[in-house]
Design a protein around this motif. Sequence first.
Motif, PDB file in Angstrom:
ATOM      1  N   PHE A 298     148.134  85.854   9.303  1.00  0.00           N
ATOM      2  CA  PHE A 298     148.224  87.308   9.334  1.00  0.00           C
ATOM      3  C   PHE A 298     149.539  87.699   8.680  1.00  0.00           C
ATOM      4  CE2 PHE A 298     149.386  91.400  11.019  1.00  0.00           C
ATOM      5  CZ  PHE A 298     148.195  92.092  11.012  1.00  0.00           C
ATOM      6  N   CYS A 299     149.487  88.613   7.766  1.00  0.00           N
ATOM      7  CA  CYS A 299     150.688  89.094   7.082  1.00  0.00           C
ATOM      8  C   CYS A 299     151.014  90.493   7.595  1.00  0.00           C
ATOM      9  CB  CYS A 299     150.475  89.096   5.572  1.00  0.00           C
ATOM     10  SG  CYS A 299     151.983  89.429   4.669  1.00  0.00           S
ATOM     11  N   GLY A 300     152.138  90.618   8.254  1.00  0.00           N
ATOM     12  CA  GLY A 300     152.560  91.896   8.814  1.00  0.00           C
ATOM     13  C   GLY A 300     153.604  91.657   9.888  1.00  0.00           C
ATOM     14  N   THR A 301     153.939  92.704  10.616  1.00  0.00           N
ATOM     15  CA  THR A 301     154.936  92.570  11.678  1.00  0.00           C
ATOM     16  C   THR A 301     154.305  91.904  12.893  1.00  0.00           C
ATOM     17  OG1 THR A 301     154.424  94.697  12.692  1.00  0.00           O
ATOM     18  CG2 THR A 301     156.083  94.700  10.911  1.00  0.00           C
ATOM     19  N   LEU A 302     155.148  91.480  13.810  1.00  0.00           N
ATOM     20  CA  LEU A 302     154.654  90.867  15.034  1.00  0.00           C
ATOM     21  C   LEU A 302     153.818  91.868  15.826  1.00  0.00           C
ATOM     22  CD1 LEU A 302     154.503  88.479  16.938  1.00  0.00           C
ATOM     23  CD2 LEU A 302     156.703  89.190  17.905  1.00  0.00           C
ATOM     24  N   ALA A 303     154.238  93.109  15.866  1.00  0.00           N
ATOM     25  CA  ALA A 303     153.486  94.143  16.593  1.00  0.00           C
ATOM     26  C   ALA A 303     152.097  94.336  15.982  1.00  0.00           C
ATOM     27  CB  ALA A 303     154.256  95.459  16.592  1.00  0.00           C
ATOM     28  N   GLU A 304     152.025  94.329  14.649  1.00  0.00           N
ATOM     29  CA  GLU A 304     150.727  94.464  13.980  1.00  0.00           C
ATOM     30  C   GLU A 304     149.839  93.258  14.266  1.00  0.00           C
ATOM     31  OE1 GLU A 304     152.036  97.110  10.078  1.00  0.00           O
ATOM     32  OE2 GLU A 304     152.255  94.934  10.032  1.00  0.00           O
ATOM     33  N   ALA A 305     150.426  92.067  14.257  1.00  0.00           N
ATOM     34  CA  ALA A 305     149.671  90.845  14.545  1.00  0.00           C
ATOM     35  C   ALA A 305     149.151  90.864  15.978  1.00  0.00           C
ATOM     36  CB  ALA A 305     150.543  89.619  14.309  1.00  0.00           C
ATOM     37  N   GLU A 306     149.974  91.344  16.908  1.00  0.00           N
ATOM     38  CA  GLU A 306     149.562  91.425  18.313  1.00  0.00           C
ATOM     39  C   GLU A 306     148.405  92.402  18.482  1.00  0.00           C
ATOM     40  OE1 GLU A 306     153.269  92.347  20.191  1.00  0.00           O
ATOM     41  OE2 GLU A 306     153.684  90.237  20.597  1.00  0.00           O
TER      42      GLU A 306
ATOM     43  N   TYR B 241     144.518  83.747  22.561  1.00  0.00           N
ATOM     44  CA  TYR B 241     145.236  83.408  21.327  1.00  0.00           C
ATOM     45  C   TYR B 241     146.710  83.222  21.595  1.00  0.00           C
ATOM     46  CZ  TYR B 241     146.492  88.317  21.704  1.00  0.00           C
ATOM     47  OH  TYR B 241     146.970  89.517  22.174  1.00  0.00           O
ATOM     48  N   ILE B 242     147.365  82.582  20.637  1.00  0.00           N
ATOM     49  CA  ILE B 242     148.820  82.441  20.611  1.00  0.00           C
ATOM     50  C   ILE B 242     149.251  82.837  19.205  1.00  0.00           C
ATOM     51  CG2 ILE B 242     150.752  80.820  20.695  1.00  0.00           C
ATOM     52  CD1 ILE B 242     149.065  79.096  22.574  1.00  0.00           C
ATOM     53  N   ILE B 243     150.288  83.645  19.098  1.00  0.00           N
ATOM     54  CA  ILE B 243     150.825  84.032  17.797  1.00  0.00           C
ATOM     55  C   ILE B 243     152.076  83.204  17.532  1.00  0.00           C
ATOM     56  CG2 ILE B 243     151.806  85.881  16.394  1.00  0.00           C
ATOM     57  CD1 ILE B 243     150.052  87.825  17.996  1.00  0.00           C
ATOM     58  N   ILE B 244     152.086  82.517  16.402  1.00  0.00           N
ATOM     59  CA  ILE B 244     153.211  81.674  15.998  1.00  0.00           C
ATOM     60  C   ILE B 244     153.962  82.405  14.878  1.00  0.00           C
ATOM     61  CG2 ILE B 244     153.888  79.424  15.095  1.00  0.00           C
ATOM     62  CD1 ILE B 244     151.061  78.492  16.158  1.00  0.00           C
TER      63      ILE B 244
END
Length: 50
Positions: free
Chosen positions: A24-32, A46-49
């Motif tokens: 995912f390309c974007g900010t952490l908030a967008e990914a969340e 899920y887990i975001i790395i």
Amino acid sequence: MEHSRNKENPAKIIRWKDGQLECFCGTLAEAEDYAKNKSKVIKQTYIIIT
């Protein structure tokens, strides 16, 4: 060109419970937000790395 360590890397990896990885390309908030909405549809955690 000076490299800033404070700049957030735009690439995030989302690891789903079934082991699939998604970039995912974007900010952490967008990914969340993206992962939260998709997890409701596919019914996986899920887990975001970063």
